[in-house]
Design an enzyme around this catalytic site. Structure first.
Site, PDB file in Angstrom:
ATOM      1  N   ASN A   9       0.876  -1.171   0.000  1.00  0.00           N
ATOM      2  CA  ASN A   9       0.000   0.000   0.000  1.00  0.00           C
ATOM      3  C   ASN A   9       0.914   1.222   0.000  1.00  0.00           C
ATOM      4  O   ASN A   9       1.494   1.568   1.020  1.00  0.00           O
ATOM      5  CB  ASN A   9      -0.873  -0.057   1.262  1.00  0.00           C
ATOM      6  CG  ASN A   9      -1.703   1.195   1.462  1.00  0.00           C
ATOM      7  OD1 ASN A   9      -1.810   2.040   0.571  1.00  0.00           O
ATOM      8  ND2 ASN A   9      -2.293   1.323   2.649  1.00  0.00           N
ATOM      9  N   LYS A  11       0.161   4.230  -0.276  1.00  0.00           N
ATOM     10  CA  LYS A  11      -0.481   5.407   0.339  1.00  0.00           C
ATOM     11  C   LYS A  11      -0.224   6.647  -0.527  1.00  0.00           C
ATOM     12  O   LYS A  11      -0.136   6.534  -1.752  1.00  0.00           O
ATOM     13  CB  LYS A  11       0.000   5.595   1.788  1.00  0.00           C
ATOM     14  CG  LYS A  11      -0.142   4.305   2.603  1.00  0.00           C
ATOM     15  CD  LYS A  11       0.066   4.491   4.077  1.00  0.00           C
ATOM     16  CE  LYS A  11      -0.112   3.170   4.803  1.00  0.00           C
ATOM     17  NZ  LYS A  11       0.015   3.285   6.240  1.00  0.00           N
ATOM     18  N   HIS A  94      -9.323   1.134   4.972  1.00  0.00           N
ATOM     19  CA  HIS A  94      -8.035   1.294   5.646  1.00  0.00           C
ATOM     20  C   HIS A  94      -8.216   2.223   6.848  1.00  0.00           C
ATOM     21  O   HIS A  94      -9.012   3.162   6.810  1.00  0.00           O
ATOM     22  CB  HIS A  94      -6.986   1.865   4.678  1.00  0.00           C
ATOM     23  CG  HIS A  94      -5.618   1.851   5.271  1.00  0.00           C
ATOM     24  ND1 HIS A  94      -5.184   2.828   6.131  1.00  0.00           N
ATOM     25  CD2 HIS A  94      -4.615   0.942   5.174  1.00  0.00           C
ATOM     26  CE1 HIS A  94      -3.954   2.518   6.528  1.00  0.00           C
ATOM     27  NE2 HIS A  94      -3.588   1.387   5.967  1.00  0.00           N
ATOM     28  N   GLU A  96      -6.651   4.631   7.916  1.00  0.00           N
ATOM     29  CA  GLU A  96      -6.484   6.073   7.639  1.00  0.00           C
ATOM     30  C   GLU A  96      -7.751   6.648   7.019  1.00  0.00           C
ATOM     31  O   GLU A  96      -8.091   7.813   7.233  1.00  0.00           O
ATOM     32  CB  GLU A  96      -5.252   6.290   6.741  1.00  0.00           C
ATOM     33  CG  GLU A  96      -3.968   6.069   7.549  1.00  0.00           C
ATOM     34  CD  GLU A  96      -2.812   5.489   6.767  1.00  0.00           C
ATOM     35  OE1 GLU A  96      -2.809   5.575   5.526  1.00  0.00           O
ATOM     36  OE2 GLU A  96      -1.890   4.935   7.410  1.00  0.00           O
ATOM     37  N   GLU A 165      -5.233  -4.984  10.623  1.00  0.00           N
ATOM     38  CA  GLU A 165      -4.182  -3.988  10.839  1.00  0.00           C
ATOM     39  C   GLU A 165      -4.447  -3.239  12.136  1.00  0.00           C
ATOM     40  O   GLU A 165      -5.225  -2.281  12.163  1.00  0.00           O
ATOM     41  CB  GLU A 165      -4.173  -2.987   9.685  1.00  0.00           C
ATOM     42  CG  GLU A 165      -3.873  -3.611   8.341  1.00  0.00           C
ATOM     43  CD  GLU A 165      -3.358  -2.570   7.354  1.00  0.00           C
ATOM     44  OE1 GLU A 165      -2.229  -2.733   6.881  1.00  0.00           O
ATOM     45  OE2 GLU A 165      -4.065  -1.591   7.093  1.00  0.00           O
ATOM     46  N   GLY A 171       2.708   2.182  10.808  1.00  0.00           N
ATOM     47  CA  GLY A 171       3.656   3.285  10.631  1.00  0.00           C
ATOM     48  C   GLY A 171       4.375   3.673  11.912  1.00  0.00           C
ATOM     49  O   GLY A 171       5.042   4.700  11.970  1.00  0.00           O
ATOM     50  N   SER A 211       3.591  -2.238  10.307  1.00  0.00           N
ATOM     51  CA  SER A 211       5.039  -2.322  10.485  1.00  0.00           C
ATOM     52  C   SER A 211       5.621  -3.680  10.088  1.00  0.00           C
ATOM     53  O   SER A 211       6.548  -4.169  10.739  1.00  0.00           O
ATOM     54  CB  SER A 211       5.435  -1.942  11.919  1.00  0.00           C
ATOM     55  OG  SER A 211       5.059  -0.594  12.175  1.00  0.00           O
TER      56      SER A 211
HETATM   57  P1  PGA Z   1       3.037   0.238   7.657  1.00  0.00           P
HETATM   58  O1  PGA Z   1       1.561   0.457   7.053  1.00  0.00           O
HETATM   59  O2  PGA Z   1       3.560  -1.037   7.051  1.00  0.00           O
HETATM   60  O3  PGA Z   1       3.811   1.445   7.221  1.00  0.00           O
HETATM   61  O4  PGA Z   1       2.887   0.140   9.138  1.00  0.00           O
HETATM   62  C1  PGA Z   1       0.694  -0.633   6.845  1.00  0.00           C
HETATM   63  C2  PGA Z   1      -0.614  -0.138   6.295  1.00  0.00           C
HETATM   64  O5  PGA Z   1      -1.111   0.891   6.760  1.00  0.00           O
HETATM   65  O6  PGA Z   1      -1.206  -0.759   5.366  1.00  0.00           O
END
Ligand code: PGA
Length: 256
Positions: A9, A11, A94, A96, A165, A171, A211
């Site tokens: 992803n 983003k 997601h 976010e 997640e 992140g 992560s």
């Molecule tokens: P990350 O994000 O691997 O940077 O923690 C995962 C995601 O939000 O899909």
């Protein structure tokens, strides 16, 4: 047997030339692959990345869609546009989108249904906040978020992937322990069993995200109910994403 899916992803990252270089590196390495590979670039670049990866084992997905058909909805993108530009997949829900854009389960259920209706495979993302985990509400939150499947029939579940997640692991560099991940995945599989059937539950892939990196991927992907990874930060560089794909290939071989 569930085939491992390693999804990147991107983003709101990577300009055109950067995404082109990354997708070329991936497509060049994986003409075919024992695991499924997916990249989800920002929407302006879907067409470009799509043509770079065409003919390789790397598949194309979008990060979001709107549920309505084409029409007067400034700024939105619908399922037939994603299909038209070459997407096979779309992410829905997601954290976010939930946190920063106020997307809730009822809207997400419509988005999931719209994705399926346009022939896309849908990755429905679920996961609890840190405060919810600390309050012992993880399972209640996950159960509630499975309402994103409200309009999905058992037959359509063949085109659904769930991504667990935990928001506190996204992140942040903090990964869920393998035990925490396995426990949440097993719970989600139980939810699929009660919503659908044993057959659907055992056929549906559940990805872990939060992560995921080269050095923790193999352990996570080796868990019995972890069927892949949804990778953010570590999917932005060819070497780290390839290392995760390779961990996926190893985990797939171990699982038989
Ligand atoms: P990350 O994000 O691997 O940077 O923690 C995962 C995601 O939000 O899909």
């Amino acid at each position: 047997m569930r085939r491992i899916l390693v999804a990147g992803n991107w983003k709101m990252n990577l300009l055109q030339s950067q995404g082109a270089a990354l997708s070329q590196a991936l497509a060049g390495k994986y003409a075919s692959c024992a695991v499924e590979i997916l990249v989800c670039p920002a929407s302006p670049y879907l067409g470009g990345v799509g043509s770079t990866i065409r003919g390789s084992a790397v598949q194309l997905g979008a990060q979001n869609l709107y549920f309505a058909p084409q029409g007067a909805l400034t700024g939105e993108v619908c399922g037939d546009m994603l299909k038209d530009v070459g997407c096979g997949w779309v992410l829905v829900g997601h954290s976010e989108r939930r946190q920063f854009f106020g997307e809730q389960d009822e809207l997400l259920a419509k988005k999931v249904a719209a994705g399926l209706q346009h022939g896309l495979q849908v990755v429905l993302c679920v996961g609890e906040l840190l405060a919810e985990r600390q309050a012992g509400q993880t399972e209640a939150v996950l159960e509630k978020q499975m309402a994103g499947l409200a309009q999905v029939s058992a037959e359509q579940m063949a085109n659904i992937v769930i991504a667990y997640e935990p928001v506190w692991a996204i992140g942040t560099g903090v990964t869920a322990t393998t035990e925490q991940a396995q426990q949440a995945h097993a719970f989600l599989r139980g939810q699929l069993k009660s919503r659908y059937s044993e057959v659907v539950a055992s056929a549906t892939r559940i990805l872990y995200g939060g992560s995921v990196k080269a050095d923790n991927a193999l352990e996570l992907l080796s868990q019995p109910d972890v069927d892949g990874a949804l990778v953010g930060g570590a999917s932005l560089k060819a070497d780290s994403f390839i290392a995760i794909i390779e961990a996926g290939i190893q985990a797939q071989a171990r699982k038989g």
